[in-house]
Design a protein around this motif. Structure first.
Motif, PDB file in Angstrom:
ATOM      1  N   GLY A   1       0.817  -1.203   0.000  1.00  0.00           N
ATOM      2  CA  GLY A   1       0.000   0.000   0.000  1.00  0.00           C
ATOM      3  C   GLY A   1       0.853   1.256   0.000  1.00  0.00           C
ATOM      4  O   GLY A   1       0.462   2.284  -0.544  1.00  0.00           O
ATOM      5  N   GLN A   2       2.030   1.175   0.616  1.00  0.00           N
ATOM      6  CA  GLN A   2       2.954   2.306   0.641  1.00  0.00           C
ATOM      7  C   GLN A   2       3.843   2.325  -0.599  1.00  0.00           C
ATOM      8  O   GLN A   2       4.196   3.384  -1.099  1.00  0.00           O
ATOM      9  N   ASP A   3       4.231   1.149  -1.052  1.00  0.00           N
ATOM     10  CA  ASP A   3       5.120   1.034  -2.210  1.00  0.00           C
ATOM     11  C   ASP A   3       4.793  -0.276  -2.928  1.00  0.00           C
ATOM     12  O   ASP A   3       5.126  -1.353  -2.442  1.00  0.00           O
ATOM     13  N   GLY A   4       4.146  -0.161  -4.073  1.00  0.00           N
ATOM     14  CA  GLY A   4       3.740  -1.344  -4.827  1.00  0.00           C
ATOM     15  C   GLY A   4       4.885  -2.276  -5.160  1.00  0.00           C
ATOM     16  O   GLY A   4       4.703  -3.487  -5.301  1.00  0.00           O
ATOM     17  N   HIS A   5       6.091  -1.722  -5.265  1.00  0.00           N
ATOM     18  CA  HIS A   5       7.249  -2.557  -5.593  1.00  0.00           C
ATOM     19  C   HIS A   5       7.569  -3.582  -4.508  1.00  0.00           C
ATOM     20  O   HIS A   5       8.311  -4.530  -4.752  1.00  0.00           O
TER      21      HIS A   5
END
Length: 152
Positions: free
Chosen positions: A40-44
């Motif tokens: 949710g914060q960083d899709g990676h």
């Protein structure tokens, strides 16, 4: 009008991204709640999730909403999921995520139209039958005149 296929080059010297999820143990990488928070914060962060969570539709949707290109780390069955790919393209603001879509979805006019209207050069990823569709090609050219270089 037929457009030829041209693949963009990859950045060979691009800096490697690390994510906190990559250094945590397997039990954290398998914890759906923690992985959902991370993607949710960083899709990676999806890259470092356990394989079963890369197959989990909820996790992948959250990841591609955060960053559309996270779809590259989804399991193949989700790259063939129309809603997942459309979410990556639209909500994930990443028209180039269609590069990772299944061949079937590259023939889907709505999916590909969502991509080419954001970046006409995504035309290169469309199936041949779409690249022969005059209205489809014109939509790509309106979005980005550089798409013309992919046309014959």
């Amino acid at each position: 009008m037929i457009c030829t296929v041209h693949k963009r080059g990859t950045r060979k010297n691009a800096p490697k991204r690390s994510h906190p999820l990559s250094t945590l143990g397997v039990e954290v990488q398998r914890d759906k709640k923690r992985v959902l928070a991370a993607v949710g914060q960083d899709g990676h962060a999806l890259k470092f999730a356990a394989e079963e969570l890369q197959r989990d539709r909820d996790v992948v949707i959250k990841a591609v909403t955060s960053h559309g290109l996270a779809i590259q780390w989804a399991q193949p069955e989700l790259k063939d999921d129309r809603d997942v790919v459309l979410t990556a393209v639209t909500k994930g603001r990443s028209p180039w995520s269609v590069r990772y879509a299944s061949e079937e979805l590259k023939r889907d006019k709505e999916v590909m139209m969502a991509a080419v209207t954001q970046d006409g050069e995504c035309l290169v990823e469309a199936a041949l039958e779409l690249r022969r569709d005059k209205a489809f090609v014109e939509a790509a050219l309106v979005a980005d005149g550089n798409a013309l270089r992919h046309c014959a």
